[in-house]
Write a protein that holds these residues in place. Structure first.
Motif, PDB file in Angstrom:
ATOM      1  N   LEU A   1      -2.781 -12.431  17.797  1.00 42.30           N
ATOM      2  CA  LEU A   1      -1.363 -12.314  17.437  1.00 42.30           C
ATOM      3  C   LEU A   1      -0.862 -10.915  17.743  1.00 42.30           C
ATOM      4  CD1 LEU A   1      -1.280 -14.127  13.963  1.00 42.30           C
ATOM      5  CD2 LEU A   1      -0.819 -15.088  16.214  1.00 42.30           C
ATOM      6  N   SER A   2       0.372 -10.854  18.242  1.00 46.87           N
ATOM      7  CA  SER A   2       1.023  -9.561  18.488  1.00 46.87           C
ATOM      8  C   SER A   2       2.464  -9.658  18.014  1.00 46.87           C
ATOM      9  CB  SER A   2       0.966  -9.193  19.969  1.00 46.87           C
ATOM     10  OG  SER A   2       1.758 -10.121  20.727  1.00 46.87           O
ATOM     11  N   GLY A   3       3.073  -8.529  17.865  1.00 45.16           N
ATOM     12  CA  GLY A   3       4.461  -8.504  17.413  1.00 45.16           C
ATOM     13  C   GLY A   3       4.699  -7.346  16.465  1.00 45.16           C
ATOM     14  N   TYR A   4       5.791  -7.442  15.693  1.00 52.02           N
ATOM     15  CA  TYR A   4       6.169  -6.346  14.807  1.00 52.02           C
ATOM     16  C   TYR A   4       6.637  -6.893  13.463  1.00 52.02           C
ATOM     17  CZ  TYR A   4       5.983  -3.216  18.824  1.00 52.02           C
ATOM     18  OH  TYR A   4       5.562  -2.488  19.891  1.00 52.02           O
ATOM     19  N   ILE A   5       6.414  -6.096  12.423  1.00 45.31           N
ATOM     20  CA  ILE A   5       6.961  -6.353  11.087  1.00 45.31           C
ATOM     21  C   ILE A   5       7.922  -5.217  10.785  1.00 45.31           C
ATOM     22  CG2 ILE A   5       6.425  -6.668   8.646  1.00 45.31           C
ATOM     23  CD1 ILE A   5       3.581  -7.462   9.531  1.00 45.31           C
ATOM     24  N   ARG A   6       9.199  -5.552  10.666  1.00 45.71           N
ATOM     25  CA  ARG A   6      10.237  -4.527  10.439  1.00 45.71           C
ATOM     26  C   ARG A   6      10.686  -4.583   8.987  1.00 45.71           C
ATOM     27  NH1 ARG A   6      14.646  -5.760  14.795  1.00 45.71           N
ATOM     28  NH2 ARG A   6      15.503  -3.771  14.117  1.00 45.71           N
ATOM     29  N   ILE A   7      10.723  -3.418   8.356  1.00 46.23           N
ATOM     30  CA  ILE A   7      11.124  -3.290   6.946  1.00 46.23           C
ATOM     31  C   ILE A   7      12.391  -2.450   6.893  1.00 46.23           C
ATOM     32  CG2 ILE A   7      10.373  -2.556   4.647  1.00 46.23           C
ATOM     33  CD1 ILE A   7       7.502  -2.429   6.266  1.00 46.23           C
ATOM     34  N   ARG A   8      13.361  -2.937   6.157  1.00 46.77           N
ATOM     35  CA  ARG A   8      14.593  -2.165   5.964  1.00 46.77           C
ATOM     36  C   ARG A   8      14.926  -2.091   4.479  1.00 46.77           C
ATOM     37  NH1 ARG A   8      19.151  -2.924  10.719  1.00 46.77           N
ATOM     38  NH2 ARG A   8      17.782  -2.405  12.457  1.00 46.77           N
ATOM     39  N   SER A   9      15.420  -0.937   4.070  1.00 45.03           N
ATOM     40  CA  SER A   9      15.841  -0.750   2.684  1.00 45.03           C
ATOM     41  C   SER A   9      16.865   0.372   2.640  1.00 45.03           C
ATOM     42  CB  SER A   9      14.650  -0.412   1.795  1.00 45.03           C
ATOM     43  OG  SER A   9      14.116   0.847   2.139  1.00 45.03           O
ATOM     44  N   LYS A  10      17.493   0.488   1.479  1.00 42.18           N
ATOM     45  CA  LYS A  10      18.516   1.516   1.301  1.00 42.18           C
ATOM     46  C   LYS A  10      17.890   2.877   1.023  1.00 42.18           C
ATOM     47  CE  LYS A  10      23.220   1.413  -0.467  1.00 42.18           C
ATOM     48  NZ  LYS A  10      24.152   0.720  -1.385  1.00 42.18           N
ATOM     49  N   THR A  11      16.672   2.881   0.511  1.00 44.54           N
ATOM     50  CA  THR A  11      15.989   4.130   0.178  1.00 44.54           C
ATOM     51  C   THR A  11      14.738   4.279   1.033  1.00 44.54           C
ATOM     52  OG1 THR A  11      14.777   3.005  -1.586  1.00 44.54           O
ATOM     53  CG2 THR A  11      16.815   4.124  -2.203  1.00 44.54           C
ATOM     54  N   GLN A  12      14.356   5.517   1.246  1.00 44.16           N
ATOM     55  CA  GLN A  12      13.209   5.789   2.101  1.00 44.16           C
ATOM     56  C   GLN A  12      11.898   5.366   1.442  1.00 44.16           C
ATOM     57  OE1 GLN A  12      12.534   9.923   2.852  1.00 44.16           O
ATOM     58  NE2 GLN A  12      11.263   9.579   4.640  1.00 44.16           N
ATOM     59  N   GLY A  13      11.805   5.542   0.124  1.00 48.89           N
ATOM     60  CA  GLY A  13      10.551   5.304  -0.577  1.00 48.89           C
ATOM     61  C   GLY A  13      10.039   3.893  -0.432  1.00 48.89           C
ATOM     62  N   ILE A  14      10.919   2.916  -0.614  1.00 50.11           N
ATOM     63  CA  ILE A  14      10.470   1.520  -0.587  1.00 50.11           C
ATOM     64  C   ILE A  14      10.100   1.103   0.836  1.00 50.11           C
ATOM     65  CG2 ILE A  14      12.728   0.405  -0.247  1.00 50.11           C
ATOM     66  CD1 ILE A  14      11.867  -1.603  -2.405  1.00 50.11           C
ATOM     67  N   ALA A  15      10.792   1.644   1.853  1.00 49.32           N
ATOM     68  CA  ALA A  15      10.463   1.313   3.245  1.00 49.32           C
ATOM     69  C   ALA A  15       9.093   1.868   3.627  1.00 49.32           C
ATOM     70  CB  ALA A  15      11.545   1.862   4.179  1.00 49.32           C
ATOM     71  N   LEU A  16       8.821   3.115   3.247  1.00 48.40           N
ATOM     72  CA  LEU A  16       7.532   3.718   3.579  1.00 48.40           C
ATOM     73  C   LEU A  16       6.391   3.075   2.794  1.00 48.40           C
ATOM     74  CD1 LEU A  16       8.540   7.490   3.744  1.00 48.40           C
ATOM     75  CD2 LEU A  16       8.152   5.940   5.643  1.00 48.40           C
ATOM     76  N   SER A  17       6.617   2.837   1.498  1.00 48.21           N
ATOM     77  CA  SER A  17       5.552   2.272   0.663  1.00 48.21           C
ATOM     78  C   SER A  17       5.192   0.855   1.097  1.00 48.21           C
ATOM     79  CB  SER A  17       5.985   2.273  -0.807  1.00 48.21           C
ATOM     80  OG  SER A  17       6.270   3.583  -1.238  1.00 48.21           O
ATOM     81  N   LEU A  18       6.215   0.040   1.405  1.00 50.28           N
ATOM     82  CA  LEU A  18       5.945  -1.320   1.882  1.00 50.28           C
ATOM     83  C   LEU A  18       5.225  -1.290   3.226  1.00 50.28           C
ATOM     84  CD1 LEU A  18       8.867  -3.803   1.161  1.00 50.28           C
ATOM     85  CD2 LEU A  18       6.458  -4.077   0.656  1.00 50.28           C
TER      86      LEU A  18
END
Length: 949
Positions: free
Chosen positions: A919-936
């Motif tokens: 499998l190949s591809g990407y998982i993109r995470i978006r949030s309003k705050t930096q903390g939740i995007a980096l932690s996820l």
């Protein structure tokens, strides 16, 4: 090490005052300068400066001042300075202050006495307080209530000191006498508070002695009474019957704060239907009587909590809750509708829908700027009612169809979605809905609403008259064909073939103009003559907004029109036997489609037709010219079957969500059930009997059992030290919203006594240690449980680290055992949530923080990988299961979750299976705050390889 401080004031140390300047100002006789110098000294002390030489100057020149402001600032200064040395002994200089404090306690001015007594409440040094006790006791009989109330608080503060009960042995008895004779409400409240904190039995005795007069007491005293009742009932649940009578009496108190606290206390202590009904009534009265929006939102939160645990009782209150819609605040209205929609039953749905209809009508006449948003909420609420209870759809659908042409696009779109769902789920309403839709078709303005309306017309116009009316309505809205004249096209081509100089001149001398019917014409700047509609964009005033939208270049809408006309023509062949009428309809439809293609390839519109719309219109032309039975079946039956399948899947998802919300509790077979019927009922009120019934029911259904007692608790124990360390420590981490509680078990594995053992913790990230654990003495081979509280302010992953420090009798040096780090997992703060596709897209476009993680996994199946990501991230998959069915080698899904802080977490998983089965591809995470995007992102990177990781 942080020190406790009761005074916190922001101060900019950019230009700190010099100590000598402060000293000179304090030594002078200028009162304003002395006040300013004292303020600067206090600010510097709070900012970390020591100013050691300033203390004697203040004793010499400030203590003797008679100015009230100076005296107040002096007390703030004394509160701020360090009063003990490194060994914890009181500094000798503080003895000099005692005489001044005694003089202030005997001062003829009541303000000086009062503020000095208030200052004593913040002192924790027994050596300073002891000589002042006689003067404090004298102030209990002062004529002014300001002095008396502060004297009571000072006595309570002294009594709560480590040796305070020895300094003031008879303090509770003394305060009880004061309470019986005191007339000032604030002083009386302070006296009862002192008994409550220092001698609870006396406070209970006083309350029960004066139980008939509680409703006459002051609001301040009643609040302390409620706090006492809550504390007593937590420790002695069997005695809550006699206190609930007091709470019921206070529900009619004139103070809103008291009635709110009464209702809250009642819900906490009792689950009897009578008590819950009384609390709900109180909340509803507060909801209507209070003008503060924040109060209303808090009360609605309480009602929402009641709905979760006592739904049957809240169903009876639904019309009272609906009265909160009279508030103009959108947040209050939204929360009210959310509560009401979960309380609707077959008995009350008609009343609720009638109320919502009245509110919809009000939005038409009002001039408020947010009427459109409110109307949208009402439409969504009515939609939800009609889906749950189809029998009410007929009463509202025709009213809502008037808003298909609403200027608020979101509101009109919700109405269109509602009508599309109702016409399928209510076959009896189809004829009337189609008739009404065709009548109001000319009023539709929004380009997003037209596709819904056209799809309904194409799918549900079944009879001959409906099909003919549908074709005629669309034809009339499109106007006369063609959309533009050939001469205009030639002029556009000539202008495009000229030289660049001539082109700029041509463009500057001609510009588009909009006619009265919404169509476009060309206007000459030189002669100011407007070409007639018959030569440029033919139409009439009868043509609707549909023509204008197509002329502005909306060819997607043009393709929808072509598909709708194709369906109507195909259905006309089934219901019409006259070949002449069928051929006429086909000819008109083909003319419209050809004119659309011609318009899309011309230079009249802002942009050319897109390939997808072009291909769709061409397909419609081919289908009308060469019709087969198989294609007819696909166009006239399969589309509606897909829609029916979509609706059934939507209902299935809603049922699954309801099941997930329902709390499943199981009782153990050997749990004790206390049958109150076999007990004596003598002296028990109806409320107490109901309460016992509810407790027995909860015990029988397993509601009292907690999951914390099972094996999952063992998984949350973290080892902090090694087995070979002299001190072994392990921690049990409890995460509860904004708080983290560490239960640390420390075991002395040596044969020696460990002295001054202290657990020193520090945090990294958005974590804050609430208080520093105290020192302990640990006997040989004994253990001690130490609790530490930590506050959390965001979803960012945090780390807790530290060490254990102790002393032994043999070695004078302090020994240190370093602890393993405790990583606070982001999964403890986010929970699966649901949102609509449009809301997800809106947030995806709005949020600025994105974290892109490349897929790197050993899992070879796309769905298995998606399930693993969902389980690892504690998120909800918004993409329906039916969309993910099939084996195509590609998978794309949207995941959504919310944190306890209200943050939204959006994830898009896009993967493809390669030729080597990886499998190949990407998982993109978006949030309003930096903390939740980096932690996820970190969590996914760590867990995505497979279940074993």
């Amino acid at each position: 090490m942080e020190k406790s401080c009761t005074l916190l004031i922001h101060y900019d140390k950019g230009t700190p005052a010099v100590a000598n300047e402060i000293k000179e100002a304090l030594e002078g006789n200028d009162i304003p300068a002395k006040i300013d110098a004292l303020k600067k000294a206090i600010m510097l002390l709070l900012s970390g400066e020591t100013l050691p030489h300033l203390f004697i100057t203040i004793i010499r020149y400030v203590l003797t001042s008679e100015d009230h402001t100076v005296q107040k600032l002096l007390l703030l200064y004394l509160e701020t300075i360090e009063k003990t040395d490194a060994k914890g002994k009181v500094l000798p200089e503080m003895i000099l202050i005692c005489q001044n404090l005694r003089n202030n306690l005997q001062h003829p001015n009541e303000y000086i006495r009062g503020v000095t007594l208030r200052f004593l409440c913040r002192l924790r040094e027994t050596e300073v307080m002891e000589p002042l006790i006689p003067s404090v006791l004298q102030n209990l009989e002062h004529r002014h209530p300001f002095v008396r109330r502060n004297a009571i608080l000072a006595i309570m503060s002294i009594y709560k000191l480590p040796q305070g009960d020895q300094l003031l042995v008879d303090a509770p008895e003394m305060i009880e006498k004061v309470l019986s004779s005191e007339q000032d409400p604030s002083a009386k409240r302070n006296a009862f508070l002192m008994l409550f904190n220092c001698d609870q039995d006396r406070a209970i005795n006083y309350l029960l002695t004066n139980v008939d007069r509680v409703s006459e007491w002051n609001e301040l005293l009643q609040m302390v009474v409620l706090e006492l009742i809550r504390k007593v009932c937590r420790t002695k649940p069997s005695e809550k019957g006699k206190y609930i009578k007091i709470i019921i009496a206070l529900l009619n108190a004139p103070s809103s704060a008291v009635t709110y606290e009464c209702a809250q206390t009642l819900v906490t202590l009792s689950s009897a239907p009578t008590a819950i009904r009384a609390a709900a009534n109180t909340y509803c009265q507060l909801l209507l009587s209070q003008s503060d929006n924040n109060v209303k939102l808090i009360v609605l939160d309480r009602l929402n909590e009641l709905k979760a645990s006592h739904r049957e009782i809240m169903v009876e209150m639904i019309m009272d809750v609906l009265r909160a819609l009279s508030s103009p605040n959108l947040d209050i209205r939204r929360k009210t509708l959310d509560i009401v929609l979960e309380l609707i039953t077959h008995r009350n749905v008609n009343e609720v829908v009638q109320t919502l209809k009245k509110e919809v009508v009000k939005t038409q006449s009002g001039e408020l700027e947010k009427n459109g948003d409110y109307r949208q909420m009402l439409v969504q609420a009515i939609h939800a009612c009609a889906v749950k209870f189809p029998e009410v759809a007929g009463a509202v659908v025709h009213l809502l169809m008037d808003f298909l042409g609403d200027t608020n696009v979101a509101s009109a779109l919700d109405v269109a979605v509602f009508v599309r769902e109702i016409i399928e789920s209510n076959p009896k309403l189809r004829v009337s809905i189609i008739t009404r839709l065709l009548d109001t078709f000319y009023q539709i303005r929004a380009a997003k609403v037209f596709p819904f309306a056209l799809w309904i017309v194409g799918e549900y116009c079944l009879s001959l008259s409906e099909v003919e009316t549908g074709i005629a309505t669309i034809k009339q809205c499109l106007g006369e064909m063609p959309f533009y004249s050939v001469s205009e096209e030639a002029e556009s081509n000539d202008s495009s073939n000229k030289t660049p100089q001539n082109t700029s001149a041509t463009v500057s001398s001609r510009r588009p103009a909009i006619l009265a019917d919404g169509t476009y014409a060309t206007q000459s700047a030189a002669s100011e003559t407007v070409f007639s509609p018959s030569t440029v964009a033919q139409g009439s005033l009868a043509s609707g907004n549909l023509r204008s939208l197509i002329l502005t270049g909306d060819f997607f809408l043009g393709a929808v029109v072509a598909c709708t006309l194709t369906k109507l023509v195909l259905r006309l062949e089934e219901v019409q036997s006259s070949k002449t009428e069928i051929n006429k309809a086909k000819t008109q439809t083909l003319l419209i489609m050809v004119c659309m293609l011609q318009l899309g390839q011309s230079h009249v519109v802002p942009h050319s037709i897109d390939p997808d719309s072009y291909e769709r219109i061409v397909l419609c032309i081919k289908l009308i010219c060469h019709t087969s039975d198989e294609m007819k079946k696909i166009w006239l039956e399969s589309c509606r079957q897909s829609f029916v399948k979509m609706l059934s899947e939507k209902q299935l998802r809603e049922l699954e969500e309801l099941k997930a919300k329902a709390q499943i509790s199981n009782a153990q077979p050997d749990d004790l059930i206390d049958f109150f019927h076999l007990k004596s009922r003598k002296g028990m009120s109806l409320l107490e009997l109901e309460d016992q019934v509810q407790d027995d029911l909860k015990r029988a259904t397993g509601e009292f059992t907690k999951d914390e007692n099972d094996a999952n608790k063992l998984n949350r124990i973290l080892q902090l030290t090694g087995f070979s360390d002299p001190v072994y420590a392990e921690a049990y981490v409890t995460v509860h919203h904004y708080d983290i509680v560490l239960d640390v078990t420390v075991i002395n594995r040596t044969k020696e006594t460990l002295q001054n053992l202290c657990l020193e913790l520090a945090t990294m990230g958005d974590l804050k240690l609430v208080e520093r654990p105290q020192n302990y003495t640990l006997a040989p081979e004994s253990k001690k449980k130490i609790k530490a509280n930590i506050k959390v302010s965001s979803t960012e992953t945090g780390v807790i680290f530290g060490n254990i420090v102790y002393e032994t009798s043999n070695v004078m040096e302090r020994n240190v055992v370093v602890l393993n780090d405790i990583h606070i997992d982001i999964m403890d703060y986010i929970s699966p949530a649901v949102c609509s596709d449009s809301a997800f897209r809106s947030m995806w476009a709005e949020f600025e923080w994105e974290n892109k993680v490349a897929v790197n996994t050993k899992i070879e199946d796309e769905k298995e990988f998606l399930d693993h990501i969902i389980k690892s991230t504690n998120m909800k998959c918004l993409t329906p299961t039916s969309v993910l069915d099939g084996e195509c080698g590609f998978l794309s899904a949207n995941l959504y979750a919310k944190s306890v802080f209200g943050e939204d977490a959006l994830v898009n998983v896009s993967i493809e299976k390669q030729t080597d089965e990886k499998l190949s591809g990407y998982i993109r995470i978006r949030s309003k705050t930096q903390g939740i995007a980096l932690s996820l992102g970190d969590k996914i990177t760590l867990k995505q390889k497979g279940p074993s990781s």
